[in-house]
Write a protein that holds these residues in place. Structure first.
Motif, mmCIF file in Angstrom:
data_model
loop_
_atom_site.group_PDB
_atom_site.id
_atom_site.type_symbol
_atom_site.label_atom_id
_atom_site.label_comp_id
_atom_site.label_asym_id
_atom_site.label_seq_id
_atom_site.Cartn_x
_atom_site.Cartn_y
_atom_site.Cartn_z
ATOM 1 N N GLU A 50 55.748 36.650 69.921
ATOM 2 C CA GLU A 50 55.903 37.708 68.924
ATOM 3 C C GLU A 50 54.673 37.776 68.022
ATOM 4 O O GLU A 50 54.192 38.863 67.691
ATOM 5 C CB GLU A 50 57.160 37.457 68.095
ATOM 6 C CG GLU A 50 57.473 38.583 67.127
ATOM 7 C CD GLU A 50 58.751 38.330 66.349
ATOM 8 O OE1 GLU A 50 59.003 39.117 65.421
ATOM 9 O OE2 GLU A 50 59.473 37.367 66.664
ATOM 10 N N TYR A 51 54.156 36.623 67.624
ATOM 11 C CA TYR A 51 52.943 36.582 66.804
ATOM 12 C C TYR A 51 51.775 37.267 67.519
ATOM 13 O O TYR A 51 51.079 38.089 66.940
ATOM 14 C CB TYR A 51 52.572 35.133 66.470
ATOM 15 C CG TYR A 51 51.171 35.008 65.921
ATOM 16 C CD1 TYR A 51 50.869 35.412 64.634
ATOM 17 C CD2 TYR A 51 50.138 34.515 66.718
ATOM 18 C CE1 TYR A 51 49.579 35.318 64.137
ATOM 19 C CE2 TYR A 51 48.850 34.414 66.234
ATOM 20 C CZ TYR A 51 48.575 34.817 64.940
ATOM 21 O OH TYR A 51 47.298 34.733 64.461
ATOM 22 N N ARG A 52 51.558 36.939 68.782
ATOM 23 C CA ARG A 52 50.457 37.542 69.537
ATOM 24 C C ARG A 52 50.638 39.054 69.662
ATOM 25 O O ARG A 52 49.669 39.809 69.583
ATOM 26 C CB ARG A 52 50.329 36.897 70.905
ATOM 27 C CG ARG A 52 49.819 35.463 70.834
ATOM 28 C CD ARG A 52 49.456 34.940 72.218
ATOM 29 N NE ARG A 52 49.196 33.533 72.203
ATOM 30 C CZ ARG A 52 48.073 32.967 71.769
ATOM 31 N NH1 ARG A 52 47.112 33.720 71.305
ATOM 32 N NH2 ARG A 52 47.924 31.660 71.798
ATOM 33 N N LYS A 102 43.703 39.156 56.930
ATOM 34 C CA LYS A 102 45.066 39.662 56.879
ATOM 35 C C LYS A 102 46.002 38.514 57.198
ATOM 36 O O LYS A 102 45.702 37.680 58.041
ATOM 37 C CB LYS A 102 45.253 40.788 57.897
ATOM 38 C CG LYS A 102 46.629 41.422 57.880
ATOM 39 C CD LYS A 102 46.677 42.619 58.785
ATOM 40 C CE LYS A 102 46.104 43.751 58.004
ATOM 41 N NZ LYS A 102 46.681 45.018 58.102
ATOM 42 N N ASN A 103 47.127 38.477 56.507
ATOM 43 C CA ASN A 103 48.138 37.459 56.779
ATOM 44 C C ASN A 103 49.207 38.038 57.688
ATOM 45 O O ASN A 103 49.704 39.136 57.455
ATOM 46 C CB ASN A 103 48.783 36.984 55.480
ATOM 47 C CG ASN A 103 47.826 36.167 54.646
ATOM 48 O OD1 ASN A 103 47.032 35.431 55.178
ATOM 49 N ND2 ASN A 103 47.897 36.313 53.340
ATOM 50 N N ILE A 104 49.512 37.287 58.731
ATOM 51 C CA ILE A 104 50.605 37.619 59.636
ATOM 52 C C ILE A 104 51.529 36.409 59.622
ATOM 53 O O ILE A 104 51.148 35.337 60.100
ATOM 54 C CB ILE A 104 50.113 37.918 61.065
ATOM 55 C CG1 ILE A 104 49.125 39.075 61.049
ATOM 56 C CG2 ILE A 104 51.285 38.204 61.974
ATOM 57 C CD1 ILE A 104 48.473 39.348 62.390
ATOM 58 N N ALA A 105 52.713 36.607 59.061
ATOM 59 C CA ALA A 105 53.641 35.502 58.837
ATOM 60 C C ALA A 105 52.909 34.448 57.998
ATOM 61 O O ALA A 105 52.369 34.769 56.950
ATOM 62 C CB ALA A 105 54.187 34.958 60.138
ATOM 63 N N GLU A 106 52.835 33.202 58.457
ATOM 64 C CA GLU A 106 52.157 32.164 57.679
ATOM 65 C C GLU A 106 50.720 31.952 58.129
ATOM 66 O O GLU A 106 50.039 31.061 57.655
ATOM 67 C CB GLU A 106 52.933 30.841 57.762
ATOM 68 C CG GLU A 106 52.951 30.202 59.123
ATOM 69 C CD GLU A 106 54.005 30.757 60.074
ATOM 70 O OE1 GLU A 106 53.988 30.362 61.244
ATOM 71 O OE2 GLU A 106 54.822 31.591 59.664
#
Length: 145
Positions: free
Chosen positions: A5-7, A37-41
């Motif tokens: 999901e992160y990718r 940019k922050n994506i989740a942590e």
């Protein structure tokens, strides 16, 4: 957030990833054309332009190729372990700064990747004529933390 999901989110949000992301996040380099940019942590670094990202990628591929013997690597130059990649990215930038006689200070300050590559383009029409032995010397001597 799981890795897949992160990718997926990263690929959607980051159109031009920065190839110097490792050294920017490690505070060894900086770039005036990069944004974070922050994506989740997690934190990602992206380039302002696909053209600039391609130029940096071409430089990094050439630098990896020229550093292969000194780093005792063989095979594809696009994949290096993290420590060797840090040496190539940060040491390569410092070596190029010293070659171009750009002031990096002692201890070295974080060179601006975009500005250094602009200076390289002004001084050398072709990257293949650069004295890579001097640049690779900095790659070899660079010590990540």
């Amino acid at each position: 957030m799981d890795e897949n999901e992160y990718r997926s989110v990263r690929d959607t949000l980051v159109s031009a990833p920065c190839v110097f992301e490792k050294t920017i996040l490690a505070l060894k380099t900086q770039c005036s054309k990069a944004s974070r940019k922050n994506i989740a942590e997690r934190e990602v670094v992206m380039c302002a332009s696909a053209h600039y990202a391609a130029r940096c990628n071409d430089w990094l591929l050439l630098l990896r190729q020229k550093s292969q013997f000194a780093l005792h690597t063989a095979g594809p130059v696009a994949v290096l372990p993290h420590g060797k990649e840090m040496k190539v990215q940060a040491g390569g930038m410092l070596g190029l700064c010293r070659l171009l006689e750009l002031d990096v200070g002692d201890p070295p300050v974080r060179p601006d990747v975009f500005a250094v590559l602009e200076a390289r383009d002004q001084h050398f029409a072709d990257s293949d004529v650069l004295p890579f032995d001097e640049i690779v010397r900095e790659v070899v001597h660079f010590r990540p933390r």
